[in-house]
Scaffold this motif. Structure first.
Motif, PDB file in Angstrom:
ATOM      1  N   LEU A  96      55.684  36.354  56.282  1.00 47.10           N
ATOM      2  CA  LEU A  96      55.733  36.092  54.842  1.00 47.10           C
ATOM      3  C   LEU A  96      54.758  36.970  54.068  1.00 47.10           C
ATOM      4  O   LEU A  96      54.783  36.997  52.839  1.00 47.10           O
ATOM      5  CB  LEU A  96      55.391  34.616  54.554  1.00 47.10           C
ATOM      6  CG  LEU A  96      56.423  33.572  54.960  1.00 47.10           C
ATOM      7  CD1 LEU A  96      55.859  32.171  54.728  1.00 47.10           C
ATOM      8  CD2 LEU A  96      57.724  33.739  54.192  1.00 47.10           C
ATOM      9  N   SER A  97      53.910  37.688  54.792  1.00 49.12           N
ATOM     10  CA  SER A  97      52.819  38.383  54.090  1.00 49.12           C
ATOM     11  C   SER A  97      53.337  39.628  53.376  1.00 49.12           C
ATOM     12  O   SER A  97      54.428  40.137  53.653  1.00 49.12           O
ATOM     13  CB  SER A  97      51.688  38.732  55.048  1.00 49.12           C
ATOM     14  OG  SER A  97      52.113  39.717  55.965  1.00 49.12           O
ATOM     15  N   HIS A  98      52.496  40.102  52.468  1.00 49.28           N
ATOM     16  CA  HIS A  98      52.872  41.194  51.579  1.00 49.28           C
ATOM     17  C   HIS A  98      53.329  42.422  52.368  1.00 49.28           C
ATOM     18  O   HIS A  98      52.631  42.882  53.265  1.00 49.28           O
ATOM     19  CB  HIS A  98      51.672  41.549  50.700  1.00 49.28           C
ATOM     20  CG  HIS A  98      52.018  42.543  49.647  1.00 49.28           C
ATOM     21  ND1 HIS A  98      52.819  42.222  48.578  1.00 49.28           N
ATOM     22  CD2 HIS A  98      51.705  43.853  49.514  1.00 49.28           C
ATOM     23  CE1 HIS A  98      52.969  43.293  47.818  1.00 49.28           C
ATOM     24  NE2 HIS A  98      52.308  44.291  48.366  1.00 49.28           N
TER      25      HIS A  98
ATOM     26  N   ARG B 154      52.146  34.816  49.747  1.00 41.48           N
ATOM     27  CA  ARG B 154      53.279  34.560  50.654  1.00 41.48           C
ATOM     28  C   ARG B 154      54.325  33.631  50.029  1.00 41.48           C
ATOM     29  O   ARG B 154      54.732  32.636  50.620  1.00 41.48           O
ATOM     30  CB  ARG B 154      52.763  33.984  51.982  1.00 41.48           C
ATOM     31  CG  ARG B 154      52.000  34.997  52.813  1.00 41.48           C
ATOM     32  CD  ARG B 154      51.060  34.332  53.794  1.00 41.48           C
ATOM     33  NE  ARG B 154      49.863  33.857  53.130  1.00 41.48           N
ATOM     34  CZ  ARG B 154      49.292  32.677  53.366  1.00 41.48           C
ATOM     35  NH1 ARG B 154      49.816  31.857  54.244  1.00 41.48           N
ATOM     36  NH2 ARG B 154      48.206  32.319  52.704  1.00 41.48           N
TER      37      ARG B 154
ATOM     38  N   LEU C  86      65.740  41.976  64.670  1.00 43.96           N
ATOM     39  CA  LEU C  86      66.461  41.791  63.408  1.00 43.96           C
ATOM     40  C   LEU C  86      66.638  43.105  62.659  1.00 43.96           C
ATOM     41  O   LEU C  86      67.560  43.242  61.856  1.00 43.96           O
ATOM     42  CB  LEU C  86      65.690  40.824  62.502  1.00 43.96           C
ATOM     43  CG  LEU C  86      65.630  39.368  62.906  1.00 43.96           C
ATOM     44  CD1 LEU C  86      64.674  38.627  61.998  1.00 43.96           C
ATOM     45  CD2 LEU C  86      67.020  38.752  62.830  1.00 43.96           C
ATOM     46  N   GLN C  87      65.736  44.046  62.926  1.00 47.47           N
ATOM     47  CA  GLN C  87      65.710  45.234  62.070  1.00 47.47           C
ATOM     48  C   GLN C  87      66.988  46.055  62.136  1.00 47.47           C
ATOM     49  O   GLN C  87      67.376  46.675  61.153  1.00 47.47           O
ATOM     50  CB  GLN C  87      64.482  46.108  62.387  1.00 47.47           C
ATOM     51  CG  GLN C  87      63.151  45.376  62.297  1.00 47.47           C
ATOM     52  CD  GLN C  87      62.995  44.513  61.053  1.00 47.47           C
ATOM     53  OE1 GLN C  87      63.548  44.831  60.001  1.00 47.47           O
ATOM     54  NE2 GLN C  87      62.298  43.393  61.180  1.00 47.47           N
TER      55      GLN C  87
ATOM     56  N   TYR D  56      55.934  42.559  54.360  1.00 45.68           N
ATOM     57  CA  TYR D  56      56.774  42.220  55.509  1.00 45.68           C
ATOM     58  C   TYR D  56      57.868  41.219  55.169  1.00 45.68           C
ATOM     59  O   TYR D  56      58.783  40.984  55.948  1.00 45.68           O
ATOM     60  CB  TYR D  56      55.917  41.681  56.662  1.00 45.68           C
ATOM     61  CG  TYR D  56      54.946  42.713  57.162  1.00 45.68           C
ATOM     62  CD1 TYR D  56      55.370  43.713  58.037  1.00 45.68           C
ATOM     63  CD2 TYR D  56      53.633  42.732  56.726  1.00 45.68           C
ATOM     64  CE1 TYR D  56      54.496  44.695  58.474  1.00 45.68           C
ATOM     65  CE2 TYR D  56      52.753  43.710  57.158  1.00 45.68           C
ATOM     66  CZ  TYR D  56      53.188  44.693  58.028  1.00 45.68           C
ATOM     67  OH  TYR D  56      52.338  45.660  58.453  1.00 45.68           O
ATOM     68  N   TYR D  57      57.735  40.589  54.009  1.00 48.78           N
ATOM     69  CA  TYR D  57      58.645  39.513  53.606  1.00 48.78           C
ATOM     70  C   TYR D  57      60.114  39.939  53.666  1.00 48.78           C
ATOM     71  O   TYR D  57      60.952  39.263  54.267  1.00 48.78           O
ATOM     72  CB  TYR D  57      58.265  39.061  52.190  1.00 48.78           C
ATOM     73  CG  TYR D  57      59.135  37.992  51.614  1.00 48.78           C
ATOM     74  CD1 TYR D  57      58.961  36.662  51.980  1.00 48.78           C
ATOM     75  CD2 TYR D  57      60.142  38.295  50.691  1.00 48.78           C
ATOM     76  CE1 TYR D  57      59.752  35.667  51.439  1.00 48.78           C
ATOM     77  CE2 TYR D  57      60.939  37.315  50.148  1.00 48.78           C
ATOM     78  CZ  TYR D  57      60.739  35.992  50.516  1.00 48.78           C
ATOM     79  OH  TYR D  57      61.530  35.022  49.990  1.00 48.78           O
TER      80      TYR D  57
ATOM     81  N   ASP E 270      47.134  37.057  48.853  1.00 49.93           N
ATOM     82  CA  ASP E 270      48.481  37.305  49.349  1.00 49.93           C
ATOM     83  C   ASP E 270      49.123  35.932  49.444  1.00 49.93           C
ATOM     84  O   ASP E 270      48.914  35.200  50.404  1.00 49.93           O
ATOM     85  CB  ASP E 270      48.397  38.002  50.719  1.00 49.93           C
ATOM     86  CG  ASP E 270      49.769  38.350  51.267  1.00 49.93           C
ATOM     87  OD1 ASP E 270      50.779  37.862  50.712  1.00 49.93           O
ATOM     88  OD2 ASP E 270      49.833  39.105  52.247  1.00 49.93           O
TER      89      ASP E 270
ATOM     90  N   ALA F 244      61.523  42.569  55.174  1.00 52.11           N
ATOM     91  CA  ALA F 244      61.986  43.039  56.476  1.00 52.11           C
ATOM     92  C   ALA F 244      62.163  41.899  57.475  1.00 52.11           C
ATOM     93  O   ALA F 244      63.059  41.945  58.329  1.00 52.11           O
ATOM     94  CB  ALA F 244      61.009  44.058  57.038  1.00 52.11           C
ATOM     95  N   TYR F 245      61.337  40.884  57.367  1.00 49.40           N
ATOM     96  CA  TYR F 245      61.447  39.778  58.327  1.00 49.40           C
ATOM     97  C   TYR F 245      62.102  38.538  57.717  1.00 49.40           C
ATOM     98  O   TYR F 245      63.195  38.144  58.118  1.00 49.40           O
ATOM     99  CB  TYR F 245      60.061  39.409  58.865  1.00 49.40           C
ATOM    100  CG  TYR F 245      59.504  40.441  59.813  1.00 49.40           C
ATOM    101  CD1 TYR F 245      60.050  40.597  61.092  1.00 49.40           C
ATOM    102  CD2 TYR F 245      58.448  41.244  59.442  1.00 49.40           C
ATOM    103  CE1 TYR F 245      59.537  41.543  61.960  1.00 49.40           C
ATOM    104  CE2 TYR F 245      57.926  42.196  60.314  1.00 49.40           C
ATOM    105  CZ  TYR F 245      58.481  42.339  61.570  1.00 49.40           C
ATOM    106  OH  TYR F 245      57.984  43.263  62.442  1.00 49.40           O
TER     107      TYR F 245
END
Lengths: 501, 493, 99
Positions: A379-381, B279, C41-42, A383-384, B277, A386-387
């Motif tokens: 969830l972090s900045h 989230r 997933l990528q 990466y949200y 951050d 892409a994941y």
């Protein structure tokens, strides 16, 4: 003195109570004794005879008054320790909540009490329901009654073992990625994870909110129908609880209508289309499991069902999608455990932040910490997208795959898990290996579909194998009825650990 | 070269619902600690949020009010998201808010720039408004245990509408005008009680400076401003600080700063130093918030019925156009519904004396309220009573000085606040009888030969002394205009 | 993508989890293995696919149910605070909060 040792099903218990062979108090006393005798299984975390007997006395009063509106009157059950209860401690299998007492009851607990059940105690589980073996409990692993050196599956391992060992006829459990179905398969009992939104999550200590569903575990599909009927229903305290017309149809009535005897000249399952996904029978599947599951499907076929080859092409992708979404939600759900209002607080700390960080490090076990870290990361900045977002997109594709499949079949059948129960400690050093065990149950959870595990035989070591039945949304009555009719044709569900029936 | 100041304002408006946004605990202010925090507000394990319908309706009302009653800025589908951070007064470890899809996007607030009759209108555009829950409070004083803070979660879960403006204000005065105008709107449409002391209306200002024409400078967010006066001071301090910093060769660092009213300065918050951050992700406990056309139209209908769709902007324009009032007067009269209602009542009972009524409401009445520290709603003199006083000024019964005296008696509750009864009882009628006034003038002229001589020798000022003497002799009841006129006539003879 | 100790410490700090120095390496290795799994997933083509946050929205879009604005929660402060590690006069106590 009365003994319930020979009694398995709710029907057995109800009949004895109705015939006044035994009072609810006598029955509760006997069940408490069985729980104590089976202490080695480590299935029960909290037992309180006073609380149980008080509920039993209330049930006896109702029985004496001739109350008929409570279908489970006097029937002893026990709850997974994920459901909060006013009397018994509620720990979620975590040191974090080792002494936690809830000021309110979970909706499921309230409903089952209203249906007349007598609660025998709270059952062990993986910490915060995170695990597939029950080895992640802060209060020690649970033993599988079929082989006490083996795991009972998880996360509802205590719930599964308590039923399999014949202590109580039914228990509650929860399923986020397979936690009802997989332990049921590994202990030879029946369980159903209902459609997401059927069973209220209010009072269920949250793991992953968009996946968590409560459900029953019992020996038979019929008992599951009875207990699920009492558990399910609209709850205004849960915003994701369903109040649609479809959800309002009673599970028990639907089930009863489906099993009503009518002439079936072309076989018990004539007209039923069973989809078998090729992706469920690949190299990772153990030979024994494959054979037993195929035999079970053949039984349906022999009695009139049609078997259709289907494809669930993203079966394997459910693993990474699930292990992004579930930890993401968990990382946030578990932020409330900060040692301030409840839960473990470290004895030594430098300041406020250190108090929170140390309390959490001490209170959470390793697997919970891994999932919190995974969830925080995805969830972090940066990466949200892409994941997390990608996982939610894959989730939609998986849900669509099921809808495509249901165009050509009524139910999907296959294995619940690739293997039977493994030895305690065998896989606990490799978290990813454990995650891969969930391959057949995760897709159903991601799509919010109902899924069952039904006993379908044993491997060469006499370890139980489960058949998974997946239905479309709200198809629980039909699924339970099909399982019930299968159980009329087989006796796998009546086998008892240690031999005999 | 001068600096340009750029200000954007984020306002947290506490919505005036009975219960909290996601629980059925009361929102009443001032209860003993944690007695209005339900198991949901305390985030006890197993609890879940359920959204308050009224809070949604209030958001719709706001959307309509800042868009001339048009509906396109209200999101038909908006998403509640979790903003994750740890803080002891944030029980879940996340705040339920809205992030990517807020309930209101766009809209505007018109403010008055400048004072008096030279005031002009400037439009401040809104970026968005979103629904969210408030946090609890940390208390540091009055605890017996050493080295601790106490956490009170009564406020946790109180519904907020966070309103974000575009960075379109160019001075502290504009920022205050915006905050006041916004305060007027939310109290006007009845979605907020507007009580700034209790934190019902809180402004954070994003302040930066730049040379005109250059890109935006680095901004600082000023928090903890609980009055319009402090908002102005805090911004002025911060602007000075930033300009001095840059002119001394330094650089502004983006940070959150707290306004300290006692020292009249802003300082960096220690706890917010880390880059946050949050989230954000959609809250899985809450489905998307759907708002349909029927809901919007129903709300609009209710607002029309109650006259609140008639937002300050349009009433203000009406006061300027149809009542011929200045922009400045109109702005003050629309600072709240109570003021506007008071004006219309006064206007009706005064014999349609718009300008006089406006002067009295914005002048004597407002300062008296201010002195006594009470709200207009609790004023002992209402609009109708004030209008009847104004009527007596208009018809010459009272001089403005005498009217002030009568107003004082009305405020004290004499004769039920009835101006005519007070005038009668106290004999405060203005003397307008020419003969009577002439007689007094003759007397005064006879006794003040020196002043008369001075005036006649061209000393214009000397007449003031004579007027004063006449007024004194009439015990203040003579009409000053008449006195002036008659006096000049006599002196010219 | 590997989970180096800087990343691990940053994430652990965000998650308010104290990771003892002697566990950084082993936990980092476990996290790296998990990342290898989720990185599958990528490669998936999801162009034009809307994210699915709520499972039942897969069939038809679900909307939030709203609650009438009634203040009716029963609040038993004593019961609600019975699990608190440290309290004083109805307040939860924490190490002193700065700002």
């Amino acid at each position: 003195m009365f003994s319930s040792l020979a009694m398995r099903t709710i029907t057995d218990f109800s009949r004895a109570l109705a015939a006044k062979q035994v009072s609810a108090v006598e029955l509760a006393t006997d069940v408490l004794a069985k729980a104590t005798a089976a202490k080695g299984l480590n299935a029960f975390l909290h037992v309180d005879a006073d609380l149980t007997l008080a509920e039993a006395r209330a049930a006896d009063k109702h029985i004496a008054a001739g109350v008929t509106s409570k279908p489970l009157l006097g029937v002893p059950i026990a709850h997974k320790d994920i459901f909060v209860t006013r009397g018994w401690r509620s720990t979620a299998g975590s040191k974090m909540l080792a002494n936690y007492v809830s000021p309110f009851d979970a909706t499921v607990v309230e409903r089952l009490r209203a249906a007349g059940t007598v609660c025998v105690g709270k059952l062990n589980c993986d910490e915060f329901a995170m695990g597939s073996s029950n080895e992640n409990s802060a209060f020690g692993p649970v033993q599988n009654p079929w082989d006490t050196g083996r795991i009972p599956g998880g996360s509802s391992g205590g719930s599964a073992a308590a039923v399999a060992a014949g202590i109580v006829p039914a228990t509650t459990g929860t399923d986020t990625g397979g936690s009802l179905r997989q332990p049921a398969a590994m202990t030879g009992i029946t369980a159903i994870k209902p459609t997401y939104g059927r069973v209220s999550r209010y009072g269920m200590i949250a793991f992953a909110s968009s996946l968590d569903q409560g459900g029953p575990m019992a020996h038979t599909a019929e008992d599951c129908a009875l207990v699920l009927d009492a558990m399910a229903g609209f709850d205004e305290r849960d915003s994701t609880s369903l109040d649609s017309e479809k959800a309002k149809v009673s599970i028990w009535q639907g089930f009863s209508a489906q099993i009503a005897s009518k002439p079936r000249p072309n076989g018990e399952f004539a007209g039923l289309r069973i989809g078998v996904p090729e992706e469920f029978f690949t190299e990772g599947l153990s030979a024994d499991v494959s054979t037993r599951v195929t035999e079970a499907i053949d039984t349906f076929k022999k009695h009139g069902a049609t078997v259709v080859d289907i494809s669930l092409p993203r079966t394997a992708l459910a693993i990474p999608a699930y292990y992004v979404i579930a930890p993401a939600e968990a990382s946030s759900n578990l932020s409330r455990f900060d040692g301030i209002r409840f839960g473990h607080r470290a004895a030594h700390y430098a300041d406020l932040n250190d108090m929170i960080a140390t309390s959490r490090a001490e209170g959470f076990g390793r697997e919970v910490q891994r999932r919190i870290l995974t969830g925080t990361y995805v969830l972090s900045h940066g990466y949200y997208d892409a994941y997390y977002l990608q996982a939610q997109r894959v989730r939609r594709l998986i849900a669509q795959d099921f809808q495509t499949a249901f165009k050509s079949c009524d139910f999907i059948m296959g294995p619940v898990a690739p293997t039977t129960a493994w030895k305690i400690g065998e896989k606990s050093s490799d978290p990813v290996a454990m995650y891969l065990e969930d391959i057949f149950t995760l897709g159903v959870s991601l799509a919010g579909l109902p899924g069952m595990s039904v006993p379908c035989g044993f491997d060469h070591q006499k370890l139980p194998v489960g058949l998974q039945i997946i239905g479309n949304y709200f198809e629980e009555p039909a699924m339970l009825a099909a399982a019930h009719r299968y159980q009329q044709l087989t006796d796998w569900h009546l086998q008892i650990p240690g031999g005999g029936k | 070269m001068t600096w340009e100041i750029v200000i954007g304002i984020e306002t947290h408006v506490q919505l005036a619902t009975r219960s909290k946004i996601f629980s059925s605990a009361s929102t009443a202010f001032g209860a003993p600690p944690n007695t209005q925090a339900s198991v949901v507000d305390l985030a006890l394990p197993g609890t879940l949020p359920v959204m308050n319908k009224q809070a949604v309706e209030f958001a719709i009302k706001f959307g309509l009010a800042v868009n001339d009653g048009q509906t396109h800025n209200i999101a038909r589908r908006s998403i509640f998201a979790r903003k994750n951070y740890f803080y002891p007064d944030l029980p879940k470890g996340y705040q339920i808010s809205q992030f990517e899809l807020p309930v209101v996007t766009g809209g505007f607030v018109d403010i008055q720039v400048g004072e008096g009759d030279t005031a002009t209108t400037k439009r401040i555009n809104l970026t968005r408004a979103h629904l969210e829950e408030d946090a609890g409070k940390s208390l540091h004083e009055g605890l017996e245990t050493p080295g601790v803070s106490g956490i009170d979660l009564n406020r946790a879960g109180t519904p907020l509408l966070e309103i974000v403006s575009e960075p379109e204000m160019r001075s502290a005065a504009e920022a205050v005008a915006y905050a006041k105008a916004l305060h007027g709107i939310v109290t006007w449409i009845g979605i907020c009680d507007g009580n700034m002391q209790e934190g019902s209306f809180r402004c954070d200002a994003n302040v930066s400076v730049r040379k005109p024409g250059e890109p935006l400078g680095t901004r600082c967010e000023i928090k903890n401003v609980n009055s319009f006066r402090f908002l102005e001071r805090a911004i002025n301090y911060e602007v000075r600080r930033q300009i001095e910093l840059i002119e001394d060769g330094g650089k502004v660092i983006q940070q959150t700063r707290l306004y300290d009213a006692d020292r009249d300065e802003t300082r960096a918050m220690r706890s917010k130093e880390d880059a946050m951050d949050y989230r954000y992700f959609p809250d899985p406990d809450l489905l998307p918030l759907a708002i349909n056309e029927t809901q919007i139209e129903t709300t609009r209908g209710l607002m029309l019925r109650d006259g609140v769709i008639d937002v300050p902007g349009s009433t203000r324009q009406q006061l300027i156009d149809a009542y011929d009032l200045s922009v400045y007067d109109a702005q003050l009269l629309t600072q709240s519904r109570a003021f506007a209602t008071c004006f219309f009542a006064a206007y009706n009972s005064s014999g349609e004396q718009a300008k006089l009524c406006a002067n009295w409401i914005n002048g004597d009445l407002a300062s008296q309220l201010n002195r006594d520290g009470i709200e207009l709603a609790d004023s002992p003199v209402n609009g109708d009573q004030l209008g009847r006083l104004v009527k007596r000024i208009a018809d010459g019964t009272l001089s403005s000085k005498m009217a002030k005296e009568v107003f004082g008696y009305m405020w004290a509750g004499e004769h039920g606040g009835d101006a005519d009864a007070i005038i009668e009882a106290r004999g405060l009628k203005q003397v307008t009888d020419t003969g009577a006034i002439e007689k007094i003038i003759d007397d005064v002229l006879a006794k003040n030969e020196k002043s008369v001589a001075e005036f006649k020798s061209g000393k214009e000022k000397a007449i003031q002394a004579l007027i004063g003497q006449v007024m004194k002799a009439s015990q203040g009841k003579a009409n000053p205009g008449q006195v002036n006129e008659l006096l000049r006539k006599k002196l010219a003879e | 993508m590997s989970f180096d100790s800087t990343t691990l410490q940053r994430i652990a700090s965000l998650a308010r989890l104290d990771v003892p120095a002697d566990q950084l390496a082993s936990l980092g290795a476990e996290m790296s293995a998990i990342l290898v799994l989720v990185d599958q997933l990528q490669g998936v083509d999801t162009k034009g696919v809307a994210p699915l946050a709520h499972p039942l929205s897969a069939v038809s879009e679900m909307a939030l149910r709203l609650r009438p604005d009634e203040a009716c929660a029963e609040i038993n402060r004593e019961a609600n605070m019975q699990n608190a590690p440290m309290t004083e006069n109805g307040l939860f106590l924490v190490p002193r909060v700065l700002d």
